[in-house]
Scaffold this motif. Structure first.
Motif, PDB file in Angstrom:
ATOM      1  N   ASP A   1       4.586 -12.264  13.548  1.00  0.00           N
ATOM      2  CA  ASP A   1       3.641 -13.282  13.100  1.00  0.00           C
ATOM      3  C   ASP A   1       2.232 -12.727  13.290  1.00  0.00           C
ATOM      4  O   ASP A   1       1.742 -12.620  14.415  1.00  0.00           O
ATOM      5  N   VAL A   2       1.626 -12.346  12.195  1.00  0.00           N
ATOM      6  CA  VAL A   2       0.281 -11.778  12.223  1.00  0.00           C
ATOM      7  C   VAL A   2      -0.541 -12.514  11.172  1.00  0.00           C
ATOM      8  O   VAL A   2      -0.137 -12.585  10.009  1.00  0.00           O
ATOM      9  N   PRO A   3      -1.677 -13.067  11.549  1.00  0.00           N
ATOM     10  CA  PRO A   3      -2.504 -13.792  10.583  1.00  0.00           C
ATOM     11  C   PRO A   3      -3.244 -12.821   9.651  1.00  0.00           C
ATOM     12  O   PRO A   3      -4.427 -12.550   9.825  1.00  0.00           O
ATOM     13  N   HIS A   4      -2.527 -12.306   8.671  1.00  0.00           N
ATOM     14  CA  HIS A   4      -3.111 -11.337   7.736  1.00  0.00           C
ATOM     15  C   HIS A   4      -2.657 -11.710   6.332  1.00  0.00           C
ATOM     16  O   HIS A   4      -1.461 -11.748   6.062  1.00  0.00           O
ATOM     17  N   GLN A   5      -3.593 -12.006   5.460  1.00  0.00           N
ATOM     18  CA  GLN A   5      -3.235 -12.360   4.084  1.00  0.00           C
ATOM     19  C   GLN A   5      -3.950 -11.467   3.077  1.00  0.00           C
ATOM     20  O   GLN A   5      -4.316 -11.902   2.003  1.00  0.00           O
ATOM     21  N   GLU A   6      -4.116 -10.222   3.467  1.00  0.00           N
ATOM     22  CA  GLU A   6      -4.673  -9.220   2.566  1.00  0.00           C
ATOM     23  C   GLU A   6      -3.602  -8.166   2.331  1.00  0.00           C
ATOM     24  O   GLU A   6      -2.583  -8.123   3.016  1.00  0.00           O
ATOM     25  N   LEU A   7      -3.856  -7.298   1.410  1.00  0.00           N
ATOM     26  CA  LEU A   7      -2.890  -6.284   1.011  1.00  0.00           C
ATOM     27  C   LEU A   7      -2.454  -5.392   2.171  1.00  0.00           C
ATOM     28  O   LEU A   7      -3.276  -4.900   2.939  1.00  0.00           O
ATOM     29  N   VAL A   8      -1.139  -5.198   2.262  1.00  0.00           N
ATOM     30  CA  VAL A   8      -0.547  -4.174   3.127  1.00  0.00           C
ATOM     31  C   VAL A   8       0.085  -3.172   2.170  1.00  0.00           C
ATOM     32  O   VAL A   8       0.942  -3.541   1.362  1.00  0.00           O
ATOM     33  N   LEU A   9      -0.333  -1.927   2.233  1.00  0.00           N
ATOM     34  CA  LEU A   9       0.128  -0.906   1.289  1.00  0.00           C
ATOM     35  C   LEU A   9       0.633   0.313   2.051  1.00  0.00           C
ATOM     36  O   LEU A   9      -0.081   0.856   2.886  1.00  0.00           O
ATOM     37  N   VAL A  10       1.856   0.690   1.773  1.00  0.00           N
ATOM     38  CA  VAL A  10       2.404   1.934   2.313  1.00  0.00           C
ATOM     39  C   VAL A  10       2.512   2.882   1.125  1.00  0.00           C
ATOM     40  O   VAL A  10       3.270   2.630   0.187  1.00  0.00           O
ATOM     41  N   LYS A  11       1.734   3.968   1.186  1.00  0.00           N
ATOM     42  CA  LYS A  11       1.604   4.889   0.049  1.00  0.00           C
ATOM     43  C   LYS A  11       2.445   6.139   0.226  1.00  0.00           C
ATOM     44  O   LYS A  11       2.706   6.573   1.337  1.00  0.00           O
ATOM     45  N   ASP A  12       2.795   6.716  -0.908  1.00  0.00           N
ATOM     46  CA  ASP A  12       3.395   8.052  -0.973  1.00  0.00           C
ATOM     47  C   ASP A  12       4.637   8.191  -0.096  1.00  0.00           C
ATOM     48  O   ASP A  12       4.800   9.172   0.626  1.00  0.00           O
ATOM     49  N   ILE A  13       5.522   7.210  -0.168  1.00  0.00           N
ATOM     50  CA  ILE A  13       6.795   7.285   0.545  1.00  0.00           C
ATOM     51  C   ILE A  13       7.694   8.220  -0.257  1.00  0.00           C
ATOM     52  O   ILE A  13       8.158   7.869  -1.347  1.00  0.00           O
ATOM     53  N   GLU A  14       7.921   9.406   0.254  1.00  0.00           N
ATOM     54  CA  GLU A  14       8.763  10.369  -0.451  1.00  0.00           C
ATOM     55  C   GLU A  14      10.212   9.897  -0.441  1.00  0.00           C
ATOM     56  O   GLU A  14      10.686   9.344   0.542  1.00  0.00           O
ATOM     57  N   PHE A  15      10.895  10.134  -1.556  1.00  0.00           N
ATOM     58  CA  PHE A  15      12.312   9.788  -1.617  1.00  0.00           C
ATOM     59  C   PHE A  15      13.036  10.800  -2.488  1.00  0.00           C
ATOM     60  O   PHE A  15      12.440  11.501  -3.314  1.00  0.00           O
ATOM     61  N   TYR A  16      14.337  10.855  -2.290  1.00  0.00           N
ATOM     62  CA  TYR A  16      15.243  11.686  -3.092  1.00  0.00           C
ATOM     63  C   TYR A  16      16.412  10.800  -3.471  1.00  0.00           C
ATOM     64  O   TYR A  16      16.948  10.081  -2.626  1.00  0.00           O
ATOM     65  N   SER A  17      16.795  10.851  -4.734  1.00  0.00           N
ATOM     66  CA  SER A  17      17.895  10.034  -5.206  1.00  0.00           C
ATOM     67  C   SER A  17      18.740  10.843  -6.183  1.00  0.00           C
ATOM     68  O   SER A  17      18.432  12.004  -6.473  1.00  0.00           O
TER      69      SER A  17
END
Length: 185
Positions: free
Chosen positions: A58-74
């Motif tokens: 529970d965190v009072p935050h209503q702005e963007l949370v962005l996790v960038k450049d998550i590398e993946f292989y599929s």
């Protein structure tokens, strides 16, 4: 496990069909290594990736949370050829946030299945929606597909971009623009 032996035999036949000698030194253990590798490539079937998001705060935050450049292989489900790239995952919390590493683990869980990029993008966004109930979710994936780069049309520099946009990102151009600006290098 009987299935492993069957797959190893089929791979031996495939190597012979391709014109190589499955008995030569470099190929003798390849069927076993192939099966082991494919079980690793598809480890996402042995979990429910959205459960990585169960840990919330529970965190009072209503702005963007962005996790960038998550590398993946599929693995492309049409050719069993790899595709790989980066996922940009953002959400606007509605009372709950999750650990940042949990987002990367969730992406990995969905990527480690036989996939198409469009479904992968949607699964990530829908998991965020169902587990966090955010005000908005946006996912953008950019990937290179070896089924397109190294065979078929053989366009090595081609990248595919997909997106999934929900909530305020779908309704408000300014929120969408903020996300897109922040993911640019």
């Amino acid at each position: 496990m009987e299935q492993v032996g069957e797959v190893e035999q089929a791979l031996t036949t495939l190597m012979d069909l391709c014109g190589d000698d499955p008995a030569r030194e470099g190929l003798q253990e390849t069927p076993y290594r192939f099966v082991k590798a494919f079980l690793e490539y598809t480890q996402g079937y042995r979990e429910d990736p959205k459960h990585h998001l169960d840990k919330v705060f529970d965190v009072p935050h209503q702005e963007l949370v962005l996790v960038k450049d998550i590398e993946f292989y599929s693995m492309c489900e049409h050719h069993f050829a790899p595709f790989f790239g980066v996922a940009q995952v953002g959400y606007i919390p509605n009372e709950k946030v999750t650990g940042l590493s949990k987002i990367a683990r969730m992406v990995e869980g969905y990527a480690r299945r036989f996939q198409v990029q469009e479904r992968l993008t949607t699964q990530i966004a829908e998991a965020l929606e169902s587990e966090l109930a955010p005000l908005g979710t946006m996912v953008v994936i950019e990937a290179k597909h070896l089924c397109m780069c190294s065979r078929g049309v053989k366009k090595a520099s081609t990248k595919t971009v997909t997106s999934s946009v929900h909530g305020v990102f779908a309704k408000e151009a300014s929120s969408r623009a903020e996300f897109l600006t922040l993911i640019k290098d």
